[in-house]
Design an enzyme around this catalytic site. Sequence first.
Site, PDB file in Angstrom:
ATOM      1  N   LYS A  16     -10.926  10.633   1.472  1.00 40.09           N
ATOM      2  CA  LYS A  16     -11.412  10.706   0.073  1.00 40.09           C
ATOM      3  C   LYS A  16     -12.540   9.708  -0.155  1.00 40.09           C
ATOM      4  O   LYS A  16     -13.575  10.023  -0.733  1.00 40.09           O
ATOM      5  CB  LYS A  16     -10.265  10.411  -0.928  1.00 40.09           C
ATOM      6  CG  LYS A  16      -9.046  11.292  -0.769  1.00 40.09           C
ATOM      7  CD  LYS A  16      -7.952  10.933  -1.755  1.00 40.09           C
ATOM      8  CE  LYS A  16      -7.278   9.592  -1.527  1.00 40.09           C
ATOM      9  NZ  LYS A  16      -6.527   9.459  -0.275  1.00 40.09           N
ATOM     10  N   ARG A  92      -2.633  10.870  -9.440  1.00 38.27           N
ATOM     11  CA  ARG A  92      -1.708  10.942  -8.315  1.00 38.27           C
ATOM     12  C   ARG A  92      -0.308  11.358  -8.737  1.00 38.27           C
ATOM     13  O   ARG A  92       0.554  11.575  -7.901  1.00 38.27           O
ATOM     14  CB  ARG A  92      -1.565   9.551  -7.695  1.00 38.27           C
ATOM     15  CG  ARG A  92      -2.199   9.455  -6.355  1.00 38.27           C
ATOM     16  CD  ARG A  92      -2.105   8.034  -5.905  1.00 38.27           C
ATOM     17  NE  ARG A  92      -3.447   7.571  -5.694  1.00 38.27           N
ATOM     18  CZ  ARG A  92      -3.855   7.012  -4.589  1.00 38.27           C
ATOM     19  NH1 ARG A  92      -3.016   6.785  -3.616  1.00 38.27           N
ATOM     20  NH2 ARG A  92      -5.098   6.639  -4.451  1.00 38.27           N
ATOM     21  N   ARG A 131      -8.710   1.964  10.867  1.00 39.77           N
ATOM     22  CA  ARG A 131      -9.688   1.756   9.791  1.00 39.77           C
ATOM     23  C   ARG A 131     -10.039   0.280   9.636  1.00 39.77           C
ATOM     24  O   ARG A 131      -9.203  -0.604   9.783  1.00 39.77           O
ATOM     25  CB  ARG A 131      -9.127   2.269   8.458  1.00 39.77           C
ATOM     26  CG  ARG A 131     -10.026   1.896   7.280  1.00 39.77           C
ATOM     27  CD  ARG A 131      -9.709   2.654   6.027  1.00 39.77           C
ATOM     28  NE  ARG A 131      -8.342   2.471   5.577  1.00 39.77           N
ATOM     29  CZ  ARG A 131      -7.812   3.169   4.587  1.00 39.77           C
ATOM     30  NH1 ARG A 131      -8.507   4.083   3.971  1.00 39.77           N
ATOM     31  NH2 ARG A 131      -6.565   2.945   4.232  1.00 39.77           N
ATOM     32  N   ARG A 169      -7.103  -3.314   5.898  1.00 40.17           N
ATOM     33  CA  ARG A 169      -6.467  -3.340   4.582  1.00 40.17           C
ATOM     34  C   ARG A 169      -5.025  -3.790   4.722  1.00 40.17           C
ATOM     35  O   ARG A 169      -4.373  -3.484   5.718  1.00 40.17           O
ATOM     36  CB  ARG A 169      -6.528  -1.930   3.970  1.00 40.17           C
ATOM     37  CG  ARG A 169      -7.623  -1.806   2.958  1.00 40.17           C
ATOM     38  CD  ARG A 169      -7.833  -0.404   2.487  1.00 40.17           C
ATOM     39  NE  ARG A 169      -6.647   0.277   1.984  1.00 40.17           N
ATOM     40  CZ  ARG A 169      -6.687   1.488   1.417  1.00 40.17           C
ATOM     41  NH1 ARG A 169      -7.840   2.107   1.283  1.00 40.17           N
ATOM     42  NH2 ARG A 169      -5.586   2.063   0.994  1.00 40.17           N
ATOM     43  N   ARG A 180       3.319   5.163   2.158  1.00 37.79           N
ATOM     44  CA  ARG A 180       2.273   5.805   1.343  1.00 37.79           C
ATOM     45  C   ARG A 180       2.275   7.322   1.544  1.00 37.79           C
ATOM     46  O   ARG A 180       2.115   8.078   0.591  1.00 37.79           O
ATOM     47  CB  ARG A 180       0.894   5.230   1.715  1.00 37.79           C
ATOM     48  CG  ARG A 180       0.645   3.868   1.095  1.00 37.79           C
ATOM     49  CD  ARG A 180      -0.343   3.046   1.891  1.00 37.79           C
ATOM     50  NE  ARG A 180      -1.645   3.653   1.995  1.00 37.79           N
ATOM     51  CZ  ARG A 180      -2.514   3.395   2.981  1.00 37.79           C
ATOM     52  NH1 ARG A 180      -2.196   2.536   3.943  1.00 37.79           N
ATOM     53  NH2 ARG A 180      -3.689   3.972   2.994  1.00 37.79           N
TER      54      ARG A 180
HETATM   55  P1  AP5 Z   1     -10.832   6.973   4.083  1.00 37.45           P
HETATM   56  O1  AP5 Z   1     -12.069   7.644   3.608  1.00 37.45           O
HETATM   57  O2  AP5 Z   1     -10.667   5.533   3.854  1.00 37.45           O
HETATM   58  O3  AP5 Z   1      -9.541   7.785   3.564  1.00 37.45           O
HETATM   59  P2  AP5 Z   1      -8.887   7.841   2.106  1.00 37.45           P
HETATM   60  O4  AP5 Z   1      -8.465   9.247   1.870  1.00 37.45           O
HETATM   61  O5  AP5 Z   1      -9.780   7.222   1.118  1.00 37.45           O
HETATM   62  O6  AP5 Z   1      -7.584   7.006   2.371  1.00 37.45           O
HETATM   63  P3  AP5 Z   1      -6.946   5.776   1.548  1.00 37.45           P
HETATM   64  O7  AP5 Z   1      -6.044   5.073   2.512  1.00 37.45           O
HETATM   65  O8  AP5 Z   1      -7.980   4.994   0.850  1.00 37.45           O
HETATM   66  O9  AP5 Z   1      -6.064   6.551   0.527  1.00 37.45           O
HETATM   67  P4  AP5 Z   1      -4.892   5.941  -0.255  1.00 37.45           P
HETATM   68  O10 AP5 Z   1      -4.676   7.006  -1.263  1.00 37.45           O
HETATM   69  O11 AP5 Z   1      -3.713   5.567   0.541  1.00 37.45           O
HETATM   70  O12 AP5 Z   1      -5.438   4.540  -0.762  1.00 37.45           O
HETATM   71  P5  AP5 Z   1      -6.186   4.094  -2.081  1.00 37.45           P
HETATM   72  O13 AP5 Z   1      -7.123   3.017  -1.734  1.00 37.45           O
HETATM   73  O14 AP5 Z   1      -6.678   5.249  -2.847  1.00 37.45           O
HETATM   74  O15 AP5 Z   1     -10.728   7.289   5.655  1.00 37.45           O
HETATM   75  C1  AP5 Z   1      -9.653   6.784   6.435  1.00 37.45           C
HETATM   76  C2  AP5 Z   1     -10.132   6.468   7.865  1.00 37.45           C
HETATM   77  O16 AP5 Z   1     -10.504   7.678   8.498  1.00 37.45           O
HETATM   78  C3  AP5 Z   1     -11.370   5.563   7.923  1.00 37.45           C
HETATM   79  O17 AP5 Z   1     -11.269   4.746   9.050  1.00 37.45           O
HETATM   80  C4  AP5 Z   1     -12.539   6.541   8.062  1.00 37.45           C
HETATM   81  O18 AP5 Z   1     -13.638   5.958   8.741  1.00 37.45           O
HETATM   82  C5  AP5 Z   1     -11.893   7.649   8.856  1.00 37.45           C
HETATM   83  N1  AP5 Z   1     -12.370   8.980   8.520  1.00 37.45           N
HETATM   84  C6  AP5 Z   1     -12.629   9.483   7.285  1.00 37.45           C
HETATM   85  N2  AP5 Z   1     -13.003  10.764   7.359  1.00 37.45           N
HETATM   86  C7  AP5 Z   1     -12.972  11.083   8.680  1.00 37.45           C
HETATM   87  C8  AP5 Z   1     -13.267  12.281   9.408  1.00 37.45           C
HETATM   88  N3  AP5 Z   1     -13.626  13.400   8.792  1.00 37.45           N
HETATM   89  N4  AP5 Z   1     -13.116  12.250  10.754  1.00 37.45           N
HETATM   90  C9  AP5 Z   1     -12.722  11.121  11.408  1.00 37.45           C
HETATM   91  N5  AP5 Z   1     -12.451   9.951  10.773  1.00 37.45           N
HETATM   92  C10 AP5 Z   1     -12.575   9.944   9.423  1.00 37.45           C
HETATM   93  O19 AP5 Z   1      -4.978   3.445  -2.903  1.00 37.45           O
HETATM   94  C11 AP5 Z   1      -4.354   2.271  -2.404  1.00 37.45           C
HETATM   95  C12 AP5 Z   1      -3.161   1.924  -3.266  1.00 37.45           C
HETATM   96  O20 AP5 Z   1      -3.607   1.678  -4.615  1.00 37.45           O
HETATM   97  C13 AP5 Z   1      -2.094   3.013  -3.416  1.00 37.45           C
HETATM   98  O21 AP5 Z   1      -1.182   3.005  -2.338  1.00 37.45           O
HETATM   99  C14 AP5 Z   1      -1.447   2.589  -4.731  1.00 37.45           C
HETATM  100  O22 AP5 Z   1      -0.619   1.477  -4.563  1.00 37.45           O
HETATM  101  C15 AP5 Z   1      -2.647   2.149  -5.561  1.00 37.45           C
HETATM  102  N6  AP5 Z   1      -3.221   3.270  -6.296  1.00 37.45           N
HETATM  103  C16 AP5 Z   1      -4.475   3.782  -6.135  1.00 37.45           C
HETATM  104  N7  AP5 Z   1      -4.658   4.820  -6.972  1.00 37.45           N
HETATM  105  C17 AP5 Z   1      -3.503   4.959  -7.661  1.00 37.45           C
HETATM  106  C18 AP5 Z   1      -3.072   5.869  -8.666  1.00 37.45           C
HETATM  107  N8  AP5 Z   1      -3.874   6.848  -9.121  1.00 37.45           N
HETATM  108  N9  AP5 Z   1      -1.817   5.721  -9.161  1.00 37.45           N
HETATM  109  C19 AP5 Z   1      -1.000   4.747  -8.744  1.00 37.45           C
HETATM  110  N10 AP5 Z   1      -1.345   3.850  -7.775  1.00 37.45           N
HETATM  111  C20 AP5 Z   1      -2.586   3.968  -7.245  1.00 37.45           C
HETATM  112 MG    MG Z   2      -9.749   5.446  -0.046  1.00 27.78          MG
END
Ligand code: AP5
Ligand code: MG
Length: 227
Positions: A16, A92, A131, A169, A180
């Site tokens: 994402k 979410r 990552r 992270r 997660r």
């Molecule tokens: P990346 O682009 O970082 O993936 P992502 O989908 O953004 O994954 P996240 O881990 O950020 O999602 P998340 O939902 O767990 O965390 P968030 O920060 O939103 O890519 C991942 C890896 O793959 C990277 O190394 C990248 O280089 C690689 N990659 C990407 N695309 C690729 C491809 N096509 N091919 C190969 N490699 C690729 O949230 C963190 C925390 O915040 C949550 O756990 C929660 O506690 C809180 N939080 C955030 N939003 C909310 C909400 N709405 N409600 C409640 N709590 C929330």
């Molecule tokens: Mg992300």
Amino acid sequence: MTKEVVLFLGPPGAGKGSLSHLCVKRLGWVQLSTGNLCREHIAEGTEIGEKIDFAIKSGKLVSDDLIVDMVGRWLEEALSGDQTVIFDGFPRTVPQAEALQKLVEKRGDISLRLVRLTMLDNDLMSRLLARAICSDRECQTVYSVHEHSSLKPRKPGTCDECKGVLVRRSDDEESAIAKRLKVYHEHEKGLLSFYEKIGQTICNVEAHQPLEEVYCSFIEMTGYSDK
Ligand code: AP5
Ligand code: MG
């Protein structure tokens, strides 16, 4: 004028953030990552940051009230410009989707598009274990340290964009990733039924392909113009 808001849904590691980054660079959109916003609060040691630090590290969700409040404030400001807005990782849960829907109905000038990235859990785990992110809290650019990845930084350990130090992270540790993924699947079904009930179309994009191909599929399926 209608304001475009694009929601990127999908499990942890589906890409994402990486896809949002490309849309910001190539399409001139603006991104709100609720995860990045939470990490900024933690890095700055704000009152909110202290409250949510433990939940994030252990892979749990932050409370709906806090998230809806953060998003609401950011969105009002973002909608005053004319760029398309991306929500990366919001909503979410069903209460978050309901709160957003209320806002959409109240304003009457928002057009929502939903894009869901899909991928198998085993592949997600290995992506997340490789990552690295920029430690500069305003940058947070995402990389992969997989040996053959095209998403590796040019110089190991250093951010291509701002020369910041790359770090892992705090929630990219095996048990937090597993948590997660579990939490994501607990909420996904409810979220999808909510949008189905209100007649909102969801565009599913396969996320296991290389990022450039994911981006091309996204452009092709949504019909956005990539000039
Ligand atoms: P990346 O682009 O970082 O993936 P992502 O989908 O953004 O994954 P996240 O881990 O950020 O999602 P998340 O939902 O767990 O965390 P968030 O920060 O939103 O890519 C991942 C890896 O793959 C990277 O190394 C990248 O280089 C690689 N990659 C990407 N695309 C690729 C491809 N096509 N091919 C190969 N490699 C690729 O949230 C963190 C925390 O915040 C949550 O756990 C929660 O506690 C809180 N939080 C955030 N939003 C909310 C909400 N709405 N409600 C409640 N709590 C929330
Ligand atoms: Mg992300």
